[in-house]
Motif scaffolding. Structure first.
Motif, PDB file in Angstrom:
ATOM      1  N   MET A   1       0.830  -1.201   0.000  1.00 14.05           N
ATOM      2  CA  MET A   1       0.000   0.000   0.000  1.00 14.05           C
ATOM      3  C   MET A   1       0.870   1.259   0.000  1.00 14.05           C
ATOM      4  N   LYS A   2       1.992   1.197   0.722  1.00 15.36           N
ATOM      5  CA  LYS A   2       2.923   2.326   0.744  1.00 15.36           C
ATOM      6  C   LYS A   2       3.599   2.501  -0.613  1.00 15.36           C
ATOM      7  N   LEU A   3       3.970   1.388  -1.244  1.00 19.35           N
ATOM      8  CA  LEU A   3       4.553   1.445  -2.591  1.00 19.35           C
ATOM      9  C   LEU A   3       3.548   2.016  -3.590  1.00 19.35           C
ATOM     10  N   HIS A   4       2.292   1.659  -3.415  1.00 11.77           N
ATOM     11  CA  HIS A   4       1.254   2.178  -4.293  1.00 11.77           C
ATOM     12  C   HIS A   4       1.060   3.678  -4.089  1.00 11.77           C
ATOM     13  N   ARG A   5       1.099   4.122  -2.853  1.00  9.33           N
ATOM     14  CA  ARG A   5       0.957   5.568  -2.600  1.00  9.33           C
ATOM     15  C   ARG A   5       2.112   6.350  -3.225  1.00  9.33           C
ATOM     16  N   LEU A   6       3.307   5.769  -3.186  1.00  5.92           N
ATOM     17  CA  LEU A   6       4.447   6.416  -3.850  1.00  5.92           C
ATOM     18  C   LEU A   6       4.210   6.499  -5.356  1.00  5.92           C
ATOM     19  N   ALA A   7       3.678   5.444  -5.934  1.00  4.58           N
ATOM     20  CA  ALA A   7       3.373   5.458  -7.371  1.00  4.58           C
ATOM     21  C   ALA A   7       2.370   6.553  -7.703  1.00  4.58           C
ATOM     22  N   GLU A   8       1.393   6.737  -6.850  1.00  2.00           N
ATOM     23  CA  GLU A   8       0.376   7.759  -7.105  1.00  2.00           C
ATOM     24  C   GLU A   8       0.970   9.160  -7.053  1.00  2.00           C
ATOM     25  N   ARG A   9       2.065   9.334  -6.336  1.00  2.00           N
ATOM     26  CA  ARG A   9       2.725  10.644  -6.288  1.00  2.00           C
ATOM     27  C   ARG A   9       3.539  10.922  -7.548  1.00  2.00           C
ATOM     28  N   HIS A  10       3.689   9.900  -8.391  1.00  2.35           N
ATOM     29  CA  HIS A  10       4.394  10.051  -9.669  1.00  2.35           C
ATOM     30  C   HIS A  10       3.469   9.532 -10.770  1.00  2.35           C
ATOM     31  N   PRO A  11       2.399  10.268 -11.067  1.00  4.86           N
ATOM     32  CA  PRO A  11       1.358   9.763 -11.978  1.00  4.86           C
ATOM     33  C   PRO A  11       1.855   9.515 -13.396  1.00  4.86           C
ATOM     34  N   GLU A  12       3.011  10.073 -13.756  1.00  2.00           N
ATOM     35  CA  GLU A  12       3.543   9.847 -15.095  1.00  2.00           C
ATOM     36  C   GLU A  12       4.178   8.457 -15.215  1.00  2.00           C
ATOM     37  N   ALA A  13       4.484   7.818 -14.114  1.00  2.00           N
ATOM     38  CA  ALA A  13       5.144   6.511 -14.134  1.00  2.00           C
ATOM     39  C   ALA A  13       4.116   5.382 -14.168  1.00  2.00           C
ATOM     40  N   TRP A  14       4.484   4.298 -14.810  1.00  2.00           N
ATOM     41  CA  TRP A  14       3.683   3.081 -14.797  1.00  2.00           C
ATOM     42  C   TRP A  14       4.075   2.262 -13.566  1.00  2.00           C
ATOM     43  N   PHE A  15       3.134   1.516 -13.029  1.00  2.00           N
ATOM     44  CA  PHE A  15       3.468   0.607 -11.940  1.00  2.00           C
ATOM     45  C   PHE A  15       2.694  -0.692 -12.100  1.00  2.00           C
ATOM     46  N   TRP A  16       3.202  -1.732 -11.473  1.00  2.00           N
ATOM     47  CA  TRP A  16       2.533  -3.037 -11.503  1.00  2.00           C
ATOM     48  C   TRP A  16       2.900  -3.788 -10.239  1.00  2.00           C
ATOM     49  N   ALA A  17       2.154  -4.814  -9.947  1.00  2.00           N
ATOM     50  CA  ALA A  17       2.436  -5.649  -8.787  1.00  2.00           C
ATOM     51  C   ALA A  17       2.018  -7.083  -9.076  1.00  2.00           C
ATOM     52  N   TYR A  18       2.916  -8.019  -8.756  1.00  2.00           N
ATOM     53  CA  TYR A  18       2.609  -9.440  -8.868  1.00  2.00           C
ATOM     54  C   TYR A  18       2.013  -9.934  -7.560  1.00  2.00           C
ATOM     55  N   SER A  19       0.982 -10.723  -7.670  1.00  2.00           N
ATOM     56  CA  SER A  19       0.417 -11.391  -6.506  1.00  2.00           C
ATOM     57  C   SER A  19       0.156 -12.847  -6.866  1.00  2.00           C
ATOM     58  N   THR A  20      -0.174 -13.644  -5.872  1.00  2.00           N
ATOM     59  CA  THR A  20      -0.509 -15.042  -6.154  1.00  2.00           C
ATOM     60  C   THR A  20      -1.839 -15.154  -6.883  1.00  2.00           C
ATOM     61  N   GLN A  21      -2.613 -14.078  -6.880  1.00  2.00           N
ATOM     62  CA  GLN A  21      -3.917 -14.075  -7.558  1.00  2.00           C
ATOM     63  C   GLN A  21      -3.860 -13.479  -8.958  1.00  2.00           C
ATOM     64  N   GLY A  22      -2.716 -12.915  -9.341  1.00  2.00           N
ATOM     65  CA  GLY A  22      -2.615 -12.306 -10.658  1.00  2.00           C
ATOM     66  C   GLY A  22      -1.782 -11.039 -10.614  1.00  2.00           C
ATOM     67  N   ILE A  23      -1.755 -10.346 -11.737  1.00  2.00           N
ATOM     68  CA  ILE A  23      -0.993  -9.104 -11.856  1.00  2.00           C
ATOM     69  C   ILE A  23      -1.949  -7.920 -11.810  1.00  2.00           C
ATOM     70  N   TYR A  24      -1.610  -6.945 -11.009  1.00  2.00           N
ATOM     71  CA  TYR A  24      -2.363  -5.694 -10.932  1.00  2.00           C
ATOM     72  C   TYR A  24      -1.450  -4.565 -11.386  1.00  2.00           C
ATOM     73  N   ASN A  25      -2.048  -3.499 -11.951  1.00  2.00           N
ATOM     74  CA  ASN A  25      -1.222  -2.411 -12.455  1.00  2.00           C
ATOM     75  C   ASN A  25      -2.005  -1.097 -12.426  1.00  2.00           C
ATOM     76  N   LYS A  26      -1.430  -0.097 -13.062  1.00  2.00           N
ATOM     77  CA  LYS A  26      -2.011   1.247 -13.043  1.00  2.00           C
ATOM     78  C   LYS A  26      -3.432   1.266 -13.585  1.00  2.00           C
ATOM     79  N   GLU A  27      -3.706   0.417 -14.550  1.00  2.00           N
ATOM     80  CA  GLU A  27      -5.042   0.379 -15.155  1.00  2.00           C
ATOM     81  C   GLU A  27      -5.990  -0.550 -14.414  1.00  2.00           C
ATOM     82  N   ARG A  28      -5.466  -1.445 -13.630  1.00  2.00           N
ATOM     83  CA  ARG A  28      -6.278  -2.431 -12.917  1.00  2.00           C
ATOM     84  C   ARG A  28      -5.683  -2.631 -11.520  1.00  2.00           C
TER      85      ARG A  28
END
Length: 248
Positions: free
Chosen positions: A92-119
């Motif tokens: 959640m902290k990593l995600h908040r950092l991503a939101e402070r840099h809206p020009e950057a893309w972000f993604w996250a791997y989980s055991t349930q799938g991949i989530y990213n800026k669009e999802r």
């Protein structure tokens, strides 16, 4: 045959060409290594579902599999050996950092799938997180993100491209995963070869008996390697197997 018993291969930029294909030459020499008794192990930043088809195509259905930079180690496909997750609070902290840099893309791997800026799944505890990443071709933005991350505790930072940052739990690297695989198959790190092109390969390249950087590797990776082979467009993996693993 040489004295190496484990060959750990990165995928993107290493075993795969720029079209995410495995050349027939690489496939042929990987098969020769296996026939000679060498355990070949995919070692990648990709997730399990993305890495598995390549492992299967190479005939590695009974071999260990390292994914998400060591966040998961599979004794063989379908048989999980070890999984190390990022805490919900960290993500959640990593995600908040991503939101402070809206020009950057972000993604996250989980055991349930991949989530990213669009999802993005939002603030929920229903997900087991494995790895977080940022991408931006503006290196100043990327440097700003990395500077902040370096001040945090509990994170392992690397990359799979000069334009991204990959975040795992502290201590989780391909090197620690390869050491675990060595234990599974009964060999030492001195008997292992690691081949890669990016910073998420560097710890492993430095830790094993023979660390190999691809010809297209980042300069820091080349500097830390024992040898530099051809690029991923020149069948560099096949060259390593022929010259150093099988010595033919």
């Amino acid at each position: 045959m040489g004295h190496y018993r484990l060959l750990a291969l990165d995928l993107d930029g290493t075993t795969l060409n720029d079209r995410s294909e495995i050349s027939e030459t690489n496939r042929e020499w990987i098969a020769k290594a296996r026939e000679a008794g060498v355990t070949v192990c995919v070692s990648t930043g990709r997730g399990y579902d993305s890495a598995l088809p390549f492992a299967e195509w190479l005939g590695l259905g009974e071999s260990p599999l390292i994914v998400v930079n060591g966040g998961e180690i599979w004794r063989k496909p379908g048989e999980l050996h070890r999984r190390t997750t990022l805490s919900h609070e960290k993500v959640m902290k990593l995600h908040r950092l991503a939101e402070r840099h809206p020009e950057a893309w972000f993604w996250a791997y989980s055991t349930q799938g991949i989530y990213n800026k669009e999802r993005w799944i939002g603030d929920t505890y229903a997900v087991d997180w494995l790895k977080f990443g940022y991408y931006d071709e503006n290196l100043e933005t990327l440097a700003a993100i990395r500077t902040e991350l370096e001040a945090w505790e509990g994170l392992e930072l690397s990359n799979s491209s000069p334009f991204n940052i990959e975040v795992n739990p502290a201590g989780i690297t391909k090197a620690t995963a390869i050491e675990e695989v060595c234990g599974l198959i009964g060999c030492t790190m001195a008997e292992a070869v690691a081949v890669g092109d990016s910073l998420n390969d560097l710890a492993a390249i430095k830790a094993v008996g023979l660390g190999v950087a691809m010809g297209n590797a980042q300069d820091e990776v080349k500097a830390g390697a024992d040898v530099v082979t051809g690029s991923n467009l020149e069948d560099g993996v096949a060259q390593v197997i022929r010259q150093y693993v099988l010595r033919v």
